[in-house]
Design a protein around this motif. Structure first.
Motif, mmCIF file in Angstrom:
data_model
loop_
_atom_site.group_PDB
_atom_site.id
_atom_site.type_symbol
_atom_site.label_atom_id
_atom_site.label_comp_id
_atom_site.label_asym_id
_atom_site.label_seq_id
_atom_site.Cartn_x
_atom_site.Cartn_y
_atom_site.Cartn_z
ATOM 1 N N PRO A 256 0.815 -1.222 0.000
ATOM 2 C CA PRO A 256 0.000 0.000 0.000
ATOM 3 C C PRO A 256 0.840 1.260 0.000
ATOM 4 O O PRO A 256 0.471 2.266 -0.593
ATOM 5 N N ILE A 257 1.988 1.244 0.676
ATOM 6 C CA ILE A 257 2.894 2.386 0.689
ATOM 7 C C ILE A 257 4.323 1.884 0.832
ATOM 8 O O ILE A 257 4.576 0.908 1.551
ATOM 9 N N ILE A 258 5.246 2.502 0.125
ATOM 10 C CA ILE A 258 6.661 2.145 0.186
ATOM 11 C C ILE A 258 7.419 3.371 0.674
ATOM 12 O O ILE A 258 7.345 4.443 0.065
ATOM 13 N N THR A 259 8.141 3.236 1.765
ATOM 14 C CA THR A 259 8.873 4.351 2.355
ATOM 15 C C THR A 259 10.364 4.088 2.257
ATOM 16 O O THR A 259 10.846 3.034 2.679
ATOM 17 N N LEU A 260 11.103 5.044 1.696
ATOM 18 C CA LEU A 260 12.556 4.954 1.591
ATOM 19 C C LEU A 260 13.165 6.020 2.491
ATOM 20 O O LEU A 260 12.856 7.201 2.350
ATOM 21 N N ASN A 261 14.017 5.622 3.409
ATOM 22 C CA ASN A 261 14.682 6.562 4.300
ATOM 23 C C ASN A 261 16.135 6.692 3.876
ATOM 24 O O ASN A 261 16.947 5.807 4.119
ATOM 25 N N GLY A 262 16.451 7.793 3.226
ATOM 26 C CA GLY A 262 17.804 7.999 2.730
ATOM 27 C C GLY A 262 17.771 8.543 1.308
ATOM 28 O O GLY A 262 16.719 8.608 0.664
ATOM 29 N N ASP A 263 18.932 8.961 0.817
ATOM 30 C CA ASP A 263 19.026 9.468 -0.553
ATOM 31 C C ASP A 263 18.763 8.334 -1.535
ATOM 32 O O ASP A 263 19.081 7.170 -1.280
ATOM 33 N N VAL A 264 18.190 8.691 -2.682
ATOM 34 C CA VAL A 264 17.874 7.718 -3.727
ATOM 35 C C VAL A 264 18.576 8.117 -5.013
ATOM 36 O O VAL A 264 18.453 9.247 -5.470
ATOM 37 N N GLN A 265 19.332 7.201 -5.576
ATOM 38 C CA GLN A 265 19.990 7.429 -6.860
ATOM 39 C C GLN A 265 19.451 6.424 -7.864
ATOM 40 O O GLN A 265 19.434 5.225 -7.602
ATOM 41 N N VAL A 266 19.001 6.915 -8.998
ATOM 42 C CA VAL A 266 18.445 6.061 -10.046
ATOM 43 C C VAL A 266 19.332 6.182 -11.275
ATOM 44 O O VAL A 266 19.498 7.275 -11.823
ATOM 45 N N ASN A 267 19.912 5.084 -11.704
ATOM 46 C CA ASN A 267 20.710 5.070 -12.930
ATOM 47 C C ASN A 267 19.846 4.529 -14.063
ATOM 48 O O ASN A 267 19.882 3.355 -14.393
ATOM 49 N N GLY A 268 19.028 5.391 -14.624
ATOM 50 C CA GLY A 268 18.094 4.970 -15.651
ATOM 51 C C GLY A 268 16.848 5.829 -15.593
ATOM 52 O O GLY A 268 16.710 6.719 -14.750
ATOM 53 N N ALA A 269 15.919 5.555 -16.488
ATOM 54 C CA ALA A 269 14.693 6.339 -16.566
ATOM 55 C C ALA A 269 13.733 5.970 -15.443
ATOM 56 O O ALA A 269 13.759 4.865 -14.911
ATOM 57 N N VAL A 270 12.891 6.934 -15.077
ATOM 58 C CA VAL A 270 11.841 6.719 -14.091
ATOM 59 C C VAL A 270 10.509 6.966 -14.770
ATOM 60 O O VAL A 270 10.281 8.039 -15.348
ATOM 61 N N THR A 271 9.629 6.005 -14.742
ATOM 62 C CA THR A 271 8.300 6.123 -15.330
ATOM 63 C C THR A 271 7.264 5.982 -14.234
ATOM 64 O O THR A 271 7.350 5.074 -13.396
ATOM 65 N N SER A 272 6.294 6.880 -14.216
ATOM 66 C CA SER A 272 5.251 6.843 -13.198
ATOM 67 C C SER A 272 3.885 6.926 -13.855
ATOM 68 O O SER A 272 3.676 7.728 -14.771
ATOM 69 N N THR A 273 2.955 6.114 -13.390
ATOM 70 C CA THR A 273 1.577 6.195 -13.878
ATOM 71 C C THR A 273 0.765 7.175 -13.038
ATOM 72 O O THR A 273 -0.383 7.474 -13.376
#
Length: 218
Positions: free
Chosen positions: A172-189
């Motif tokens: 239902p919910i995903i929580t990330l605590n900390g910096d996030v680095q994405v090596n690639g594209a991000v797609t969101s609906t």
């Protein structure tokens, strides 16, 4: 004249079988258990063996008897190389109890290589608890056949690594605590926000109405 042993106890085969059964009855290897309580600080559990043992009543008859509660049993979670997988344990959870070949007191207290406390072997006092094994009524349903999953028992929430290499998370919910680095594209609906600024509905000030577009981000 002395009476031959086999005339007292039967044939040599019967004697051997009696000795074998007595020896087997005194050796404890493993048995299902039911968690009664879990000490998360010391990673130990109190557990009730789920299969009764045998004893004698006052008349010397062989009767079924519940085994005693086993206290301070070390719980085995998957662990190694400085990382672990843990999960909560609750009263009523089923498990597998394993009995050590020798007394584990000194080892459990101090670690390392230790001498046995005494000569006891396969004793109720030297039990380890492995959570997971369950009876048929409590078996997991809908186990994936093509991915490894960390999941709730219901299967409604899970993290999985598939055979194709993709990683899927359903929750239902995903929580990330900390910096996030994405090596690639991000797609969101759905919408994404930076602070309170919406990607889908944010506006720019200082722009004159018309058909022109704004410049590239700077």
């Amino acid at each position: 004249m002395p009476v031959q042993l086999n005339s007292q106890t039967g044939s040599s085969e019967q004697v051997d079988e009696t000795l074998r059964r007595k020896t087997s009855a005194s050796v404890r290897v493993s048995t299902p258990g039911i968690i009664q309580s879990f000490d998360a600080e010391n990673c130990t559990a109190t557990v009730q063996p789920a299969i009764s043992g045998w004893g004698q009543d006052s008349a010397g008859n062989l009767v079924s008897k519940d085994l005693p509660l086993l206290q301070d049993c070390p719980v085995i979670f998957p662990r190694g190389g400085g990382v672990s997988i843990t999960f909560p344990l609750s009263e009523g959870d089923e498990c597998l109890i394993m009995f050590a070949d020798r007394g584990i007191d000194f080892w459990h207290q101090s670690g390392g290589i230790n001498k046995a406390v005494d000569d006891r072997m396969h004793d109720l006092s030297d039990a380890f608890v492995i959570p997971g094994p369950t009876s048929n009524p409590r078996a997991l349903k809908g186990v994936s056949t093509n991915s490894i999953q960390i999941r709730t028992d219901s299967g409604a929430q899970f993290i999985e690594l598939t055979q194709s290499g993709s990683v899927n998370i359903t929750a239902p919910i995903i929580t990330l605590n900390g910096d996030v680095q994405v090596n690639g594209a991000v797609t969101s609906t759905g919408d994404m926000k930076a602070g309170s600024i919406s990607v889908q509905s944010h506006t720019h000030t200082g722009v004159q109405p018309g058909n022109s577009s704004t410049g590239k981000p700077e």
